[in-house]
Write a protein that holds these residues in place. Sequence first.
Motif, short mmCIF file in Angstrom:
data_model
loop_
_atom_site.label_atom_id
_atom_site.label_comp_id
_atom_site.label_asym_id
_atom_site.label_seq_id
_atom_site.Cartn_x
_atom_site.Cartn_y
_atom_site.Cartn_z
N LYS A 1 1.84 7.27 -5.59
CA LYS A 1 0.46 6.87 -5.90
C LYS A 1 0.32 5.36 -6.04
O LYS A 1 -0.77 4.81 -5.84
CB LYS A 1 0.01 7.52 -7.21
N ARG A 2 1.37 4.70 -6.43
CA ARG A 2 1.35 3.27 -6.74
C ARG A 2 1.00 2.45 -5.51
O ARG A 2 1.54 2.66 -4.44
CB ARG A 2 2.73 2.87 -7.26
N SER A 3 0.09 1.51 -5.66
CA SER A 3 -0.33 0.66 -4.55
C SER A 3 -0.77 -0.69 -5.08
O SER A 3 -1.19 -0.80 -6.22
CB SER A 3 -1.52 1.31 -3.81
N ASP A 4 -0.67 -1.70 -4.24
CA ASP A 4 -1.15 -3.02 -4.64
C ASP A 4 -2.61 -3.23 -4.24
O ASP A 4 -3.14 -4.31 -4.39
CB ASP A 4 -0.25 -4.12 -4.06
N ARG A 5 -3.27 -2.19 -3.73
CA ARG A 5 -4.68 -2.30 -3.35
C ARG A 5 -5.47 -1.10 -3.84
O ARG A 5 -4.97 0.00 -3.88
CB ARG A 5 -4.90 -2.37 -1.86
N PRO B 1 0.83 -1.21 0.00
CA PRO B 1 0.00 0.00 0.00
C PRO B 1 0.86 1.26 0.00
O PRO B 1 2.00 1.24 0.48
CB PRO B 1 -0.79 -0.12 1.31
N ASN B 2 0.31 2.34 -0.54
CA ASN B 2 1.08 3.59 -0.54
C ASN B 2 1.00 4.26 0.83
O ASN B 2 0.23 3.86 1.70
CB ASN B 2 0.65 4.52 -1.69
N THR B 3 1.80 5.29 1.01
CA THR B 3 1.90 5.95 2.32
C THR B 3 0.57 6.55 2.76
O THR B 3 0.20 6.45 3.94
CB THR B 3 2.99 7.04 2.27
N ALA B 4 -0.16 7.16 1.84
CA ALA B 4 -1.45 7.76 2.20
C ALA B 4 -2.41 6.71 2.75
O ALA B 4 -3.16 6.97 3.69
CB ALA B 4 -2.06 8.47 0.99
#
Length: 189
Positions: free
Chosen positions: A153-157, A48-51
């Motif tokens: 922005k990149r995330s696995d979810r 998941p990304n930081t946000a």
Amino acid sequence: MSKHVSCVDTAKLIRQALKEAFKGIKFTVRSSTYSGGASINIDWTDGPNTAQVEAVAKRFSGAYFDGQQDYKGCTFALLDGQVVRFGADFVFCNRSHSVELISKACASVARRFGMAFVPTAADFKAGRLHEIYASESTWGRTVGQLVREDLAKRSDRLSVGHTKTAARVIYLGNDGHSEVAALAGEAVA
């Protein structure tokens, strides 16, 4: 009167909430106490990304900082119906990126901006992409900045999973010492 939740116990709550929200991701959650306060550092790679992680973890912060007045104030929450102040003043989320994820971000930037070459993860890590501009349409941002934006922005979810632990916490507000604190309280409430 509020109950104090120790920094160690706050870290345990965060660890459980992250486990529920992001199944399969290994987080390292470390608490640190020092004169004048305490903090928790959360580290992980990719996923998941930081946000997304901050949306779960930051609700366990026990303080805010008003830089205009150089003032650290308290925040309060309900935990299982009881007013509490979490023992970690601040919760810091630190995401690392694998070479594979950096390579994907580099390729994405090259495609999006029609670059003649595809930058490498090694170029990014060495800082060489902060001297190169992709095109005039990037408004003065370097390739390195564009890759960093893509990674953020990149995330696995697509979304954050439900977490029963985080749902137990309801933000109540802060000590109301400053205008910044009052505005922050309204934004979170």
